[in-house]
Scaffold this active site. Structure first.
Site, PDB file in Angstrom:
ATOM      1  N   HIS A 121       8.283  10.268  -3.852  1.00  0.00           N
ATOM      2  CA  HIS A 121       8.523   8.852  -3.609  1.00  0.00           C
ATOM      3  C   HIS A 121       7.384   7.987  -4.099  1.00  0.00           C
ATOM      4  CE1 HIS A 121      12.075   9.583  -1.176  1.00  0.00           C
ATOM      5  NE2 HIS A 121      12.278   8.285  -1.257  1.00  0.00           N
ATOM      6  N   ARG A 127     -10.609  -0.217   0.122  1.00  0.00           N
ATOM      7  CA  ARG A 127     -10.185  -1.285  -0.800  1.00  0.00           C
ATOM      8  C   ARG A 127      -9.518  -2.474  -0.102  1.00  0.00           C
ATOM      9  NH1 ARG A 127     -10.664   3.390  -2.873  1.00  0.00           N
ATOM     10  NH2 ARG A 127     -11.167   3.753  -5.070  1.00  0.00           N
ATOM     11  N   GLU A 159       3.520  14.098   0.095  1.00  0.00           N
ATOM     12  CA  GLU A 159       4.071  15.350  -0.419  1.00  0.00           C
ATOM     13  C   GLU A 159       5.284  15.098  -1.321  1.00  0.00           C
ATOM     14  OE1 GLU A 159       2.736  18.457   0.231  1.00  0.00           O
ATOM     15  OE2 GLU A 159       1.130  17.240   1.077  1.00  0.00           O
ATOM     16  N   CYS A 193       0.856  -1.189   0.000  1.00  0.00           N
ATOM     17  CA  CYS A 193       0.000   0.000   0.000  1.00  0.00           C
ATOM     18  C   CYS A 193       0.888   1.233   0.000  1.00  0.00           C
ATOM     19  CB  CYS A 193      -0.903  -0.032   1.231  1.00  0.00           C
ATOM     20  SG  CYS A 193      -1.850   1.484   1.451  1.00  0.00           S
TER      21      CYS A 193
HETATM   22  N1  RBF Z   1       6.626   1.687   1.331  1.00  0.00           N
HETATM   23  C1  RBF Z   1       5.324   1.367   1.206  1.00  0.00           C
HETATM   24  O1  RBF Z   1       4.996   0.177   1.085  1.00  0.00           O
HETATM   25  N2  RBF Z   1       4.354   2.334   1.206  1.00  0.00           N
HETATM   26  C2  RBF Z   1       4.647   3.667   1.301  1.00  0.00           C
HETATM   27  O2  RBF Z   1       3.725   4.492   1.304  1.00  0.00           O
HETATM   28  C3  RBF Z   1       6.022   4.024   1.403  1.00  0.00           C
HETATM   29  N3  RBF Z   1       6.373   5.346   1.466  1.00  0.00           N
HETATM   30  C4  RBF Z   1       7.688   5.675   1.528  1.00  0.00           C
HETATM   31  C5  RBF Z   1       8.070   7.031   1.569  1.00  0.00           C
HETATM   32  C6  RBF Z   1       9.411   7.383   1.632  1.00  0.00           C
HETATM   33  C7  RBF Z   1       9.763   8.831   1.665  1.00  0.00           C
HETATM   34  C8  RBF Z   1      10.408   6.349   1.661  1.00  0.00           C
HETATM   35  C9  RBF Z   1      11.872   6.686   1.725  1.00  0.00           C
HETATM   36  C10 RBF Z   1      10.041   5.021   1.630  1.00  0.00           C
HETATM   37  C11 RBF Z   1       8.692   4.654   1.582  1.00  0.00           C
HETATM   38  N4  RBF Z   1       8.313   3.307   1.564  1.00  0.00           N
HETATM   39  C12 RBF Z   1       7.008   2.987   1.428  1.00  0.00           C
HETATM   40  C13 RBF Z   1       9.303   2.229   1.767  1.00  0.00           C
HETATM   41  C14 RBF Z   1       9.874   1.685   0.458  1.00  0.00           C
HETATM   42  O3  RBF Z   1       8.915   0.835  -0.171  1.00  0.00           O
HETATM   43  C15 RBF Z   1      11.149   0.852   0.753  1.00  0.00           C
HETATM   44  O4  RBF Z   1      10.875  -0.098   1.739  1.00  0.00           O
HETATM   45  C16 RBF Z   1      12.315   1.717   1.206  1.00  0.00           C
HETATM   46  O5  RBF Z   1      12.519   2.794   0.319  1.00  0.00           O
HETATM   47  C17 RBF Z   1      13.610   0.875   1.297  1.00  0.00           C
HETATM   48  O6  RBF Z   1      13.990   0.344   0.036  1.00  0.00           O
END
Ligand code: RBF
Length: 164
Positions: A97, A136, A94, A89
């Site tokens: 990413h 969802r 903002e 999910c």
């Molecule tokens: N992983 C998710 O599964 N959902 C997210 O909404 C999500 N948001 C992230 C936002 C930022 C700024 C960062 C750095 C990572 C986020 N991640 C998120 C983690 C990402 O999928 C992953 O685990 C890391 O970037 C390490 O590779």
């Protein structure tokens, strides 16, 4: 002309194949755990409902959605799965990413599926806010984990039928 929105969680049960012969892995991301665990439960229960053996449903947790592709590859190779369901999910924030993660996962899972010649199911919620994710993952728009399991079962059947 508008297209009627289809809630695929309302699938026709008789259209879903029996899952007894199959090993179907589930990879689930730990970010937004209330959402991803609800999807995991939906997917897992649906596979059981269609007779997939509990021992043939390996589950792997990965830190975030970005890791779904690597986790899915480990699952296909290490556990010799017939298909793998990838659950995550990502909620629009903002930063950019959101776009990077969603695009990387979509491309990663597609490429993996082609390379390994196995169904890799994209059960990644990419929503504007938490409410849309709740809707969802067992709310008014169904549970996308259930839909992922149904898709995996149908694609496993296709793999058998079209390999003949
Ligand atoms: N992983 C998710 O599964 N959902 C997210 O909404 C999500 N948001 C992230 C936002 C930022 C700024 C960062 C750095 C990572 C986020 N991640 C998120 C983690 C990402 O999928 C992953 O685990 C890391 O970037 C390490 O590779």
């Amino acid at each position: 002309m508008t297209t009627k929105k289809v809630n695929l969680s309302d699938y026709d049960p008789s259209s879903v194949p029996n899952g007894k012969p199959f090993t179907i892995g589930i990879v689930v991301a730990e970010w937004n755990p209330d959402i991803t665990n609800a999807m995991l439960e939906g997917a897992y229960q649906t596979l059981l409902d269609y007779s997939v053996e509990e021992s043939n449903i390996p589950v792997m947790h990965v830190p975030g959605s970005y890791e779904l592709t690597t986790g899915a590859q480990m699952m296909l190779r290490g556990r010799r799965c017939d298909a793998v369901i990838c659950i995550g999910c990502v909620i629009q924030g903002e930063t950019r990413h959101f776009d990077f993660i969603c695009e990387a996962v979509a491309n990663g899972l597609t490429n993996l599926s082609i390379k390994e010649e196995k169904p890799v199911i994209f059960s990644l919620l990419t929503t504007n806010n938490m409410q849309q994710a709740i809707d969802r993952s067992g709310g008014k728009h169904g549970n996308k984990g259930i839909e992922g399991a149904v898709t995996a079962l149908k694609m496993c059947r296709n793999a058998v039928e079209f390999a003949k």
